[in-house]
Design a protein around this motif. Structure first.
Motif, short mmCIF file in Angstrom:
data_model
loop_
_atom_site.label_atom_id
_atom_site.label_comp_id
_atom_site.label_asym_id
_atom_site.label_seq_id
_atom_site.Cartn_x
_atom_site.Cartn_y
_atom_site.Cartn_z
N LEU A 87 0.82 -1.21 0.00
CA LEU A 87 0.00 0.00 0.00
C LEU A 87 0.86 1.26 0.00
O LEU A 87 0.54 2.24 -0.67
CB LEU A 87 -0.93 -0.01 1.21
N VAL A 88 1.96 1.22 0.74
CA VAL A 88 2.87 2.37 0.76
C VAL A 88 3.54 2.56 -0.60
O VAL A 88 3.59 3.67 -1.14
CB VAL A 88 3.94 2.20 1.87
N ASN A 89 4.03 1.47 -1.17
CA ASN A 89 4.72 1.57 -2.46
C ASN A 89 3.78 1.93 -3.60
O ASN A 89 4.19 2.57 -4.58
CB ASN A 89 5.45 0.26 -2.77
N LEU A 90 2.52 1.52 -3.49
CA LEU A 90 1.56 1.85 -4.55
C LEU A 90 1.32 3.35 -4.65
O LEU A 90 1.02 3.86 -5.73
CB LEU A 90 0.24 1.10 -4.29
N ASP A 91 1.49 4.06 -3.54
CA ASP A 91 1.34 5.52 -3.56
C ASP A 91 2.38 6.18 -4.47
O ASP A 91 2.16 7.29 -4.97
CB ASP A 91 1.48 6.09 -2.15
N GLU A 92 3.53 5.52 -4.66
CA GLU A 92 4.63 6.10 -5.43
C GLU A 92 4.77 5.50 -6.82
O GLU A 92 5.68 5.87 -7.56
CB GLU A 92 5.95 5.91 -4.66
N ILE A 93 3.88 4.58 -7.18
CA ILE A 93 4.12 3.78 -8.38
C ILE A 93 4.11 4.60 -9.66
O ILE A 93 4.88 4.30 -10.60
CB ILE A 93 3.12 2.60 -8.46
N ASP A 94 3.30 5.63 -9.76
CA ASP A 94 3.29 6.43 -10.99
C ASP A 94 4.64 7.10 -11.22
O ASP A 94 5.17 7.11 -12.34
CB ASP A 94 2.18 7.48 -10.94
N ASN A 95 5.20 7.67 -10.16
CA ASN A 95 6.52 8.32 -10.28
C ASN A 95 7.59 7.29 -10.65
O ASN A 95 8.48 7.57 -11.47
CB ASN A 95 6.90 9.00 -8.96
N ILE A 96 7.50 6.11 -10.05
CA ILE A 96 8.48 5.05 -10.33
C ILE A 96 8.40 4.61 -11.79
O ILE A 96 9.42 4.53 -12.48
CB ILE A 96 8.24 3.86 -9.39
N LEU A 97 7.19 4.34 -12.25
CA LEU A 97 7.01 3.89 -13.62
C LEU A 97 7.43 4.95 -14.63
O LEU A 97 8.08 4.64 -15.64
CB LEU A 97 5.55 3.49 -13.86
N ASN A 98 7.08 6.20 -14.37
CA ASN A 98 7.45 7.28 -15.29
C ASN A 98 8.95 7.44 -15.39
O ASN A 98 9.50 7.61 -16.49
CB ASN A 98 6.81 8.59 -14.84
N HIS A 99 9.63 7.37 -14.24
CA HIS A 99 11.09 7.53 -14.26
C HIS A 99 11.76 6.37 -14.97
O HIS A 99 12.65 6.58 -15.81
CB HIS A 99 11.62 7.65 -12.83
N ARG A 100 11.33 5.16 -14.68
CA ARG A 100 11.94 4.01 -15.31
C ARG A 100 11.70 4.02 -16.82
O ARG A 100 12.58 3.64 -17.60
CB ARG A 100 11.42 2.71 -14.68
N ALA A 101 10.52 4.44 -17.23
CA ALA A 101 10.23 4.52 -18.67
C ALA A 101 11.13 5.55 -19.35
O ALA A 101 11.60 5.34 -20.47
CB ALA A 101 8.76 4.87 -18.89
N GLU A 102 11.39 6.66 -18.67
CA GLU A 102 12.25 7.70 -19.22
C GLU A 102 13.67 7.20 -19.43
O GLU A 102 14.27 7.41 -20.49
CB GLU A 102 12.27 8.91 -18.28
N ILE A 103 14.22 6.52 -18.43
CA ILE A 103 15.60 6.08 -18.57
C ILE A 103 15.72 4.89 -19.51
O ILE A 103 16.74 4.70 -20.18
CB ILE A 103 16.28 5.80 -17.20
N PHE A 104 14.65 4.09 -19.60
CA PHE A 104 14.61 3.00 -20.57
C PHE A 104 14.69 3.58 -21.98
O PHE A 104 15.45 3.10 -22.83
CB PHE A 104 13.33 2.19 -20.40
N HIS A 105 13.90 4.62 -22.24
CA HIS A 105 13.92 5.29 -23.55
C HIS A 105 15.28 5.92 -23.80
O HIS A 105 15.82 5.84 -24.92
CB HIS A 105 12.83 6.36 -23.60
N GLN A 106 15.88 6.52 -22.78
CA GLN A 106 17.21 7.12 -22.92
C GLN A 106 18.24 6.07 -23.31
O GLN A 106 19.07 6.30 -24.21
CB GLN A 106 17.62 7.79 -21.61
N TYR A 107 18.20 4.93 -22.65
CA TYR A 107 19.11 3.83 -22.98
C TYR A 107 18.95 3.41 -24.45
O TYR A 107 19.93 3.29 -25.20
CB TYR A 107 18.79 2.62 -22.12
N ARG A 108 17.72 3.15 -24.85
CA ARG A 108 17.47 2.62 -26.19
C ARG A 108 17.85 3.62 -27.27
O ARG A 108 18.37 3.23 -28.33
CB ARG A 108 16.02 2.17 -26.32
N GLU A 109 17.61 4.88 -27.03
CA GLU A 109 18.00 5.90 -28.00
C GLU A 109 19.52 6.00 -28.09
O GLU A 109 20.10 6.15 -29.17
CB GLU A 109 17.41 7.25 -27.62
N GLY A 110 20.18 5.90 -26.93
CA GLY A 110 21.63 6.04 -26.90
C GLY A 110 22.39 4.85 -27.44
O GLY A 110 23.53 4.99 -27.91
N LEU A 111 21.76 3.67 -27.40
CA LEU A 111 22.47 2.45 -27.77
C LEU A 111 21.99 1.81 -29.07
O LEU A 111 22.57 0.82 -29.52
CB LEU A 111 22.34 1.42 -26.64
N LYS A 112 20.94 2.35 -29.69
CA LYS A 112 20.31 1.67 -30.82
C LYS A 112 21.23 1.44 -32.00
O LYS A 112 21.02 0.50 -32.78
CB LYS A 112 19.07 2.45 -31.27
#
Length: 358
Positions: free
Chosen positions: A235-260
């Motif tokens: 329940l505590v972690n679910l409060d933060e899940i949007d921020n977590i998912l957004n950040h991870r998606a951003e760095i995932f995209h950064q990785y793929r753009e940088g390494l493609k």
């Protein structure tokens, strides 16, 4: 050192309030109020029904199979060992079909070939590898043609959608892992999402020793319940899940753009979002994978050869319908740092280190 993973740390002030509530109630397990609250909030957040919490992801796989009546499994060989060892443990028959070399998921063509060769499996088990959805439409079509059920191991796919609908809404059952290393966690834990309510109710009995309240023991069961302390963390972690998912998606995209243009990357499902569960790259050979690992280590960057080996090499007594792509992938795959606390500057450093390989 840039860490490969760093589990989400629950907010202690919020967590303490929940734990005080648990202690006040004196209700520590057995479908308590926090268990019910987390179930409802996860169903709402994920856009699913018939979600059943479990004590871990391995139990989720085993209970899902028992609830839908699986005995004979055709599975992907490219996944974490628990994806198939869960079924071997309970003496289910096991066979393997190959993966698609681009998506790294179970190949519908390989499944079709297996059934043409006489496969009699009543259940196909496919993993959404690294959070990349399988070709669910093709697998569902094959399910109708060959009369098999489908369990999707969605341990990496928390928050993943296909055309604005949760990937967990496909197949007969989807299993989740809430281990501490996952995007969303309850320290240890998991869940099953069932298509049919009757299978959900069966599984609810199974995880509670086979007991149905008001009726007593109605079947053979085990103890696979999520306790109230674990639910509090969720329940505590679910409060933060949007921020977590957004950040991870951003760095995932950064990785793929940088390494493609420098390494091979898995082909992502065109209709899926990114959740940044893992950051896999494919090297040209097993030798280059070893060199890349050494190069990253020498630059204080952790990485992991994950998954390896191809699981048909582990469970050699299981039938194999061909696993050439899985074997090749398992030799060349490497996962780079990916977690909620990873900075964009650290990602840039990892990218430049990969580019600097000789």
């Amino acid at each position: 050192m840039i860490a490969l993973n760093s589990p989400v740390k629950p907010n202690l002030k919020k967590l303490t309030k929940f734990l005080e509530q648990v202690n006040k109630n004196g209700w520590y397990t057995n479908f308590g109020p926090l268990h019910k609250e987390l179930t409802a909030k996860l169903e709402d957040y994920l856009g699913v029904q018939n979600l059943l919490l479990t004590n871990n992801g391995t139990s989720a796989l085993q209970v899902a199979a028992k609830a839908i009546g699986s005995r004979d499994i055709l599975a992907t060989p490219f996944s974490f060992v628990a994806t198939v060892s869960a079924f071997k443990w309970q003496k289910d028959k096991l066979a393997f079909a190959d993966i698609d070399k681009h998506s790294l998921n179970l190949s519908p063509e390989a499944v079709k070939l297996a059934y043409r060769k006489g496969c009699k499996a009543d259940t196909v088990v496919a993993t959404h590898v690294y959070g990349n959805p399988c070709d669910v439409d093709a697998i569902d079509s094959l399910s109708e043609q060959n009369n098999f059920q489908t369990i999707y191991d969605a341990a990496h796919a928390f928050g993943v959608k296909l055309k604005d609908s949760s990937v967990l809404n496909y197949g007969d059952a989807n299993t989740l892992s809430f281990h501490a290393t996952k995007i969303f966690h309850t320290v240890e834990g998991g869940a099953i999402v069932f298509k049919d309510r009757v299978n959900f109710e069966k599984a609810e009995e199974i995880i509670n020793f086979g007991i149905r309240p008001g009726r007593g023991v109605v079947d053979i069961g085990i103890n696979a319940k999520l306790n109230e302390y674990q639910a509090a963390v969720g329940l505590v972690n679910l409060d933060e899940i949007d921020n977590i998912l957004n950040h991870r998606a951003e760095i995932f995209h950064q990785y793929r753009e940088g390494l493609k243009d420098f390494v091979e990357l898995p082909k992502w499902h065109a209709d899926a979002n990114f959740n940044g569960a893992y950051m896999p790259i494919l090297l040209e050979s097993a030798e280059q994978m070893v060199e890349a690992t050494k190069h990253l280590t020498n630059n204080n960057i952790q990485s992991r050869h994950y998954f390896e080996p191809s699981l048909d090499k582990v469970f050699v007594d299981s039938h194999n319908y061909g696993t050439r792509n899985s074997t090749s992938t398992a030799e060349r795959i490497l996962c780079l740092p990916m977690h909620a606390y990873l900075s964009h500057e650290e990602v840039t450093r990892v990218i430049n280190t990969i580019k600097g390989m000789k």
